[in-house]
Structure formats: C-alpha cells, structure tokens
Design an enzyme around this catalytic site. Sequence first.
Site, PDB file in Angstrom:
ATOM      1  N   ASN A 208      -4.596  35.525  35.450  1.00  0.00           N
ATOM      2  CA  ASN A 208      -4.815  35.218  34.030  1.00  0.00           C
ATOM      3  C   ASN A 208      -4.455  36.441  33.199  1.00  0.00           C
ATOM      4  O   ASN A 208      -4.102  37.487  33.738  1.00  0.00           O
ATOM      5  CB  ASN A 208      -6.251  34.737  33.785  1.00  0.00           C
ATOM      6  N   LYS A 286       5.234  32.398  53.640  1.00  0.00           N
ATOM      7  CA  LYS A 286       5.792  32.076  52.325  1.00  0.00           C
ATOM      8  C   LYS A 286       6.181  30.596  52.245  1.00  0.00           C
ATOM      9  O   LYS A 286       6.802  30.080  53.196  1.00  0.00           O
ATOM     10  CB  LYS A 286       7.013  32.963  52.073  1.00  0.00           C
ATOM     11  N   ASP A 305     -19.376  31.526  41.347  1.00  0.00           N
ATOM     12  CA  ASP A 305     -19.618  32.065  40.005  1.00  0.00           C
ATOM     13  C   ASP A 305     -20.488  33.313  40.170  1.00  0.00           C
ATOM     14  O   ASP A 305     -21.671  33.214  40.518  1.00  0.00           O
ATOM     15  CB  ASP A 305     -20.299  31.009  39.131  1.00  0.00           C
ATOM     16  N   LYS A 338     -23.592  28.124  27.961  1.00  0.00           N
ATOM     17  CA  LYS A 338     -23.223  28.915  29.142  1.00  0.00           C
ATOM     18  C   LYS A 338     -24.353  29.869  29.526  1.00  0.00           C
ATOM     19  O   LYS A 338     -24.671  30.043  30.696  1.00  0.00           O
ATOM     20  CB  LYS A 338     -21.950  29.714  28.805  1.00  0.00           C
TER      21      LYS A 338
HETATM   22  N1  CTP Z   1     -17.814  34.515  35.649  1.00  0.00           N
HETATM   23  C1  CTP Z   1     -18.126  34.947  36.919  1.00  0.00           C
HETATM   24  N2  CTP Z   1     -17.615  34.296  37.996  1.00  0.00           N
HETATM   25  C2  CTP Z   1     -16.827  33.219  37.836  1.00  0.00           C
HETATM   26  C3  CTP Z   1     -16.492  32.781  36.534  1.00  0.00           C
HETATM   27  C4  CTP Z   1     -17.006  33.445  35.462  1.00  0.00           C
HETATM   28  O1  CTP Z   1     -18.835  35.938  37.065  1.00  0.00           O
HETATM   29  N3  CTP Z   1     -16.340  32.606  38.891  1.00  0.00           N
HETATM   30  C5  CTP Z   1     -18.415  35.211  34.498  1.00  0.00           C
HETATM   31  C6  CTP Z   1     -17.429  35.971  33.645  1.00  0.00           C
HETATM   32  O2  CTP Z   1     -17.310  37.310  34.080  1.00  0.00           O
HETATM   33  C7  CTP Z   1     -18.086  35.877  32.275  1.00  0.00           C
HETATM   34  C8  CTP Z   1     -18.804  34.534  32.308  1.00  0.00           C
HETATM   35  O3  CTP Z   1     -18.953  34.218  33.688  1.00  0.00           O
HETATM   36  O4  CTP Z   1     -19.082  36.858  32.105  1.00  0.00           O
HETATM   37  C9  CTP Z   1     -18.146  33.417  31.631  1.00  0.00           C
HETATM   38  O5  CTP Z   1     -16.836  33.252  32.033  1.00  0.00           O
HETATM   39  P1  CTP Z   1     -15.969  32.039  31.492  1.00  0.00           P
HETATM   40  O6  CTP Z   1     -14.666  32.057  32.197  1.00  0.00           O
HETATM   41  O7  CTP Z   1     -15.977  32.037  30.006  1.00  0.00           O
HETATM   42  O8  CTP Z   1     -16.876  30.844  31.935  1.00  0.00           O
HETATM   43  P2  CTP Z   1     -16.710  29.772  33.023  1.00  0.00           P
HETATM   44  O9  CTP Z   1     -17.956  29.700  33.821  1.00  0.00           O
HETATM   45  O10 CTP Z   1     -15.453  29.969  33.790  1.00  0.00           O
HETATM   46  O11 CTP Z   1     -16.646  28.452  32.147  1.00  0.00           O
HETATM   47  P3  CTP Z   1     -15.376  27.700  31.505  1.00  0.00           P
HETATM   48  O12 CTP Z   1     -14.153  28.267  32.170  1.00  0.00           O
HETATM   49  O13 CTP Z   1     -15.617  26.302  31.836  1.00  0.00           O
HETATM   50  O14 CTP Z   1     -15.462  27.992  30.052  1.00  0.00           O
END
Ligand code: CTP
Length: 398
Positions: A208, A286, A305, A338
């Site tokens: 990303n 590959k 997460d 969230k």
């Molecule tokens: N985060 C994490 N581990 C993951 C995804 C997210 O620790 N696998 C943490 C990020 O570091 C950030 C927070 O969760 O502090 C929110 O990340 P975000 O990408 O906005 O949230 P998501 O849970 O991925 O929700 P969505 O993509 O559905 O908005």
Amino acid sequence: MLNGRRVLLIIGGGIAAYKSLELIRALQKRGASVVPVMTRAASEFVTPLSASALSGHKVYQDLFDLTDEAEMGHIELSRSADLIIVAPATGDLMAKMALGMASDLATTLLLATDTPVMIAPAMNVRMWEHAATQRNLETLRRDGIYVCGPDEGDMACGEFGFGRMSEPDSIADAAADILLNGPLKGKHIIVTSGPTHEPIDPVRYIANRSSGSQGTAIANALSALGARVSFITGPASAEMPEGCDIIRVETAREMLDAVQVALPCDAAVFAAAVADWRMKDATDRKIKKNAAGDIPVLNFAENPDILATVSQMKKNRPRLIVGFAAETDDVLENATAKRERKQCDWIVANDVSPETGIMGGTENDVTLITENGLIDWPRMSKNAVAQKLAKQMADELK
Ligand code: CTP
C-alpha cells in the site's frame, strides 16, 4: 547519547556569544543536532557564517524573511526542536521573555513554542544583581524555564562576580539532563509503522502507499520525551527514527510476532498501514504465464489484526493503546466505531482521500477520539501531530 535530539540555539548579543559557537560543538559531540538563531545584536559579536559552518545548518535571523517563512514558519521552527537554549541570555532578552514580547525572530520563537526552554544568562554583575533582572529571573523560573548559570568569575568588562556565562560543556550537560529526563523517562512504548508487504510469489507482493512518515515522527517525538521506543516497521520509504530500537518486518504476521516479542510496554501506537489480507496460497515459485493465456486467480486470507489483538489481551495489555483510522468516507463515524470494535483507548482519525494529499504527504489533519469524545486538531505537519500526540500520551501516562 543525545542522538536524534534537535536543539534550537538562540544566540543573544553579548560578548559570551563566542562561547555559543563552542556550545554548538559540545552539543554535537553529545549527538544532538543544532539549528542556530541569532539576534541582530548577536551578529555584532559572532558572524552567522561561523554559526552556520559549525552547525551545518542555515542560521535564522529575521522574522520577516519570506523565504524562510516559505521553508519553515516560525511556529514550526520552534516546535520542531526538542529543546530551545538561549545562550547567552542577555538582560535584555530575559526581560523580553519575562514580558512575553515578540519583537524579533528570537522572542517570537520563544513565545510561540511549547518545547522546553533553557537560558544561560550572561551579563555584567551589576546587571545580573539588579532587582529588575532578579525579578525577571523569578518570573521565568515560575514559567517553567530552566536556568543554567551564570558562574562567578572575571568578566570581559573587568569586574568580578556572578554573570559569566556557564562553560559550554556545563550547558550541554544541563541540556542532556533536560532531554533525557523527559516525562516519558522509564516508559517503554511500541510503535508500528509503514506498510506491510504480502508476497504473491518470490518476486511479487501486495503493498500500500504508506510511507511510514507519521510513524517515524511519532517514534521521534516519544523518544524526545524520554521514552524507550521499540519501532516495528514494514518496508517504509521514510527515514528511520533516531535513538529507537528498530525492528524490521515485512508481513502483517511478522509484525504481530515482533510486537508480541517486544511486549510488555506501557503504551503502544499502531500507526502501521497493515495489509488486511494476504495471499492464501503464496507460492515460492514464480507464477509464469502459460500458452493458454490463463489469468491467475489470487485467493486471499485475512491477516491478524494487530491493534485488536493487543487491545483485547487479558495479560500484558499496555496501559494506553493508540490506533489510527485512515478513512475516505464518514471518517468520524467509522473511526468511532473502529475504536469500539478494536477496543483500543484512543483513535487518531484522518481523511486519506486523494484530494487531501495526506497519504505520502508531509501534513496531517486529524481528530483524536478518546472515551471522552472527539478533539479536532487543526491541519499541521506530521511532526507537529506527533509532538502533540506524544505530549498528550505523556500526560495520560503520568
Ligand atoms: N491495524 C492492525 N492490524 C491490521 C489492520 C489494522 O494493527 N491487520 C491497525 C492499524 O495500524 C491502525 C488501525 O488498525 O491503527 C486501523 O487500521 P485501518 O486500516 O484503518 O482499519 P481496518 O481494521 O483495516 O479497517 P478498514 O480497512 O475496514 O477500514
């Protein structure tokens, strides 16, 4: 020992200004970087060229230098430092500081800053002992300004007594004491940062656009307040923070493992843009095109997460957990939800729609969501956001 610490050195107009050039060296010897600011009177005693050559930085002198304003505003200049030292602090500068005047660049920086300030007074003994100076000194001490010196001894004016500026090494040691005894001294904080890369095959991966710059700024700000920081980063393009333990990982699962190894900690900031999904069946060969022109199908599996896992830990849960919510739609609603879903303490919410220029840019526009509600911060640099967050965390962890 002061690696990565930034000192803004305001050189006042007194004969002791020559010692401030040695002070630049003494601070650098301890690992700090020094940005000099000179008052008009200071440049009668030492040249800006010497200060610039020794510090390796541009010397700031004038409040109304528009080029400087474009490069860095005076607010930013004073706040990007971890400590401001005024040396020599003349009787005149002390009086202006005590009154809160902002009549030139130096006094404006001092009024605009919220970083610690230390003065090293230097003046004739009669001026030092004058009731007005002693009154100003008391006001400055009450305002939380640190004072180093002055020493007793022979003066350039031929008199003897208190008023000699402290020696550069003593001032640098006093600065180190302030910098290393910040409000987060003794606290261990984990910061995750950057993107994660999830392999598809040995040569391709899913990534990303996160640069990791907000995470680096947060780690720098926390360590400037004295915290021991474990910085767990995916493959980021931003510079690494200084004075932190740096743990490099690639995937979300490696990041979670590294966080678990780094625990326990007093607080954690999860600033990484962790990939939500990885390849279910990443291959170590590959993926090749075939003669039939088949298009490969990528099957995803959900990544752990990290924020939610750590927030919901029964044992070893850090006292303060800060997550980020990067959103493009319904920012505050999504971020508030969230925070509750993941069970972290605070969420830093921001709008990362392309038109905001935030993703990969230098500024951020955030709202802090805590159990007490929403606090909207004005748009500011990522460094300023980091410093504000670090201060707020220090207050919470007191
Ligand atoms: N985060 C994490 N581990 C993951 C995804 C997210 O620790 N696998 C943490 C990020 O570091 C950030 C927070 O969760 O502090 C929110 O990340 P975000 O990408 O906005 O949230 P998501 O849970 O991925 O929700 P969505 O993509 O559905 O908005």
